[in-house]
Write an enzyme that holds these catalytic residues in place. Structure first.
Site, PDB file in Angstrom:
ATOM      1  N   GLY A 138       0.969  -1.164  -0.196  1.00  0.00           N
ATOM      2  CA  GLY A 138       0.079   0.133  -0.093  1.00  0.00           C
ATOM      3  C   GLY A 138       0.810   1.418   0.063  1.00  0.00           C
ATOM      4  N   ASP A 155      -7.313   0.647   6.320  1.00  0.00           N
ATOM      5  CA  ASP A 155      -7.942  -0.679   7.154  1.00  0.00           C
ATOM      6  C   ASP A 155      -6.899  -1.333   7.286  1.00  0.00           C
ATOM      7  OD1 ASP A 155      -9.703  -2.506   8.055  1.00  0.00           O
ATOM      8  OD2 ASP A 155     -10.782  -2.834   6.005  1.00  0.00           O
ATOM      9  N   THR A 157      -4.076  -3.764  10.098  1.00  0.00           N
ATOM     10  CA  THR A 157      -3.782  -4.622  11.543  1.00  0.00           C
ATOM     11  C   THR A 157      -3.196  -3.357  12.380  1.00  0.00           C
ATOM     12  OG1 THR A 157      -2.041  -5.166  10.398  1.00  0.00           O
ATOM     13  CG2 THR A 157      -3.659  -6.689  10.300  1.00  0.00           C
ATOM     14  N   PRO A 162       3.503  -6.148   9.385  1.00  0.00           N
ATOM     15  CA  PRO A 162       3.482  -5.972   8.124  1.00  0.00           C
ATOM     16  C   PRO A 162       2.740  -4.277   8.132  1.00  0.00           C
ATOM     17  CG  PRO A 162       2.050  -7.657   8.421  1.00  0.00           C
ATOM     18  CD  PRO A 162       2.786  -7.743   9.666  1.00  0.00           C
TER      19      PRO A 162
HETATM   20  N1  AG3 Z   1      -8.615  -4.255  11.153  1.00  0.00           N
HETATM   21  C1  AG3 Z   1      -8.258  -3.730  12.435  1.00  0.00           C
HETATM   22  C2  AG3 Z   1      -8.203  -4.729  13.542  1.00  0.00           C
HETATM   23  C3  AG3 Z   1      -7.333  -4.223  14.722  1.00  0.00           C
HETATM   24  C4  AG3 Z   1      -7.688  -5.101  15.729  1.00  0.00           C
HETATM   25  N2  AG3 Z   1      -6.621  -5.422  16.719  1.00  0.00           N
HETATM   26  C5  AG3 Z   1      -6.610  -6.407  17.705  1.00  0.00           C
HETATM   27  N3  AG3 Z   1      -7.325  -7.359  17.866  1.00  0.00           N
HETATM   28  N4  AG3 Z   1      -5.387  -6.280  18.448  1.00  0.00           N
HETATM   29  C6  AG3 Z   1      -9.710  -4.888  10.843  1.00  0.00           C
HETATM   30  C7  AG3 Z   1      -9.858  -5.330   9.489  1.00  0.00           C
HETATM   31  C8  AG3 Z   1     -11.151  -5.573   9.084  1.00  0.00           C
HETATM   32  N5  AG3 Z   1     -11.339  -5.220   7.904  1.00  0.00           N
END
Ligand code: AG3
Length: 275
Positions: A138, A155, A157, A162
């Site tokens: 990205g 969107d 992590t 990564p």
């Molecule tokens: N992305 C963010 C999730 C972060 C959650 N963190 C955690 N569980 N430690 C979500 C992707 C959904 N499309």
């Protein structure tokens, strides 16, 4: 035998779910990936031991990361999602009739593949004719596109592994350049209870680049502390000035026109993070 899955959200707190099935586990080129069945939240996507999305509560995150910026913009036509390989954000973007093209840029093609197979309710719009799916970095993608998008949504992590570079000030600068002159950027920015320093830093960085910076929050039961934040950077439109009568009714379960502004009303301890 009972099997339970735990994500350690901090060294001292965890969320534990009773599981009934493991559909898939694999070490991809980028991360550990698991798709499991939980009794409380249904199918759950887990990356590097962290809950990414579940069938029961995914709507909150995907609606809030999408409709707040898209309804703040007057006429979003071209939208970019960085990360988001499960497709939930793309599904929400496609609900907007003004959108002509939605581009997904996900680094890990296994996330897309496993989501298509096991999370069809979430990934269902990835094959839509308005959607372009790119497997790649990205950061590189954003640097290669200038003055092109109305909205860019990160969107990602958590800011380790990564996704680390997706929380850097240089990346936000590149995002600003990839946006048109009235573009809007939104990123998921973790929990106001557990990630205070991150929220402060991202807000400060976004404010140094965009004329308008805003933080908003919502309740997501499976994410750390159950309370989540998003940071918006906008070149022209202020979500607090959206005429909510222009917000059309959509097939949503959390987002609605009353929520559009109320999510920016912050509890005092959260407001203090961005003072
Ligand atoms: N992305 C963010 C999730 C972060 C959650 N963190 C955690 N569980 N430690 C979500 C992707 C959904 N499309």
């Amino acid at each position: 035998m009972e099997l339970w899955y735990t994500e350690f959200q901090t060294p001292a707190v965890g969320i534990t779910c009773k599981t009934s099935k493991t559909y898939h586990t694999e070490k991809t080129q980028y991360q550990d990936l698991a798709l499991i069945e939980t009794e409380q939240f249904g199918r759950m996507l887990v990356l590097d031991g962290t809950v990414q999305t579940t069938i029961e509560d995914e709507f909150v995150y995907h609606e809030m990361i999408t409709h707040v910026p898209l309804f703040t913009h007057k006429n979003p036509k071209k939208v970019l999602v960085i990360g988001g390989g499960d497709g939930g954000t793309i599904r929400e973007i496609i609900k907007h009739p003004s959108v002509e093209k939605a581009v997904l840029c996900e680094i890990d093609e296994k996330v897309i593949e496993v989501s298509k197979k096991y999370l069809p309710e979430i990934s269902c719009a990835l094959g839509n004719e308005k959607v372009e799916v790119n497997v790649g970095d990205g950061i590189k993608y954003v640097h290669e596109h200038k003055n092109e998008f109305d909205i860019i949504i990160v969107d990602s992590t958590d800011p380790v592994g990564p996704a680390e570079g997706l929380f850097a000030v240089d990346f936000y600068k590149a995002i600003s350049e990839a946006l048109k002159e009235d573009g809007i950027f939104v990123a998921q920015t973790e929990s106001p209870f557990f990630h205070k320093d991150l929220i402060k830093k991202v807000y400060k960085d976004v404010k140094s680049i965009f004329p308008i910076a805003r933080l908003y929050t919502c309740a997501i039961p499976t994410y750390p502390s159950g309370y989540w934040s998003f940071t918006m950077g906008s070149k022209k439109y202020d979500p607090l000035e959206t005429d909510i009568n222009t917000i059309t009714d959509m097939d949503t379960k959390y987002y609605c026109k009353e929520i559009h502004k109320s999510v920016f009303a912050l509890p005092k301890f959260v407001a203090d993070l961005v003072k």
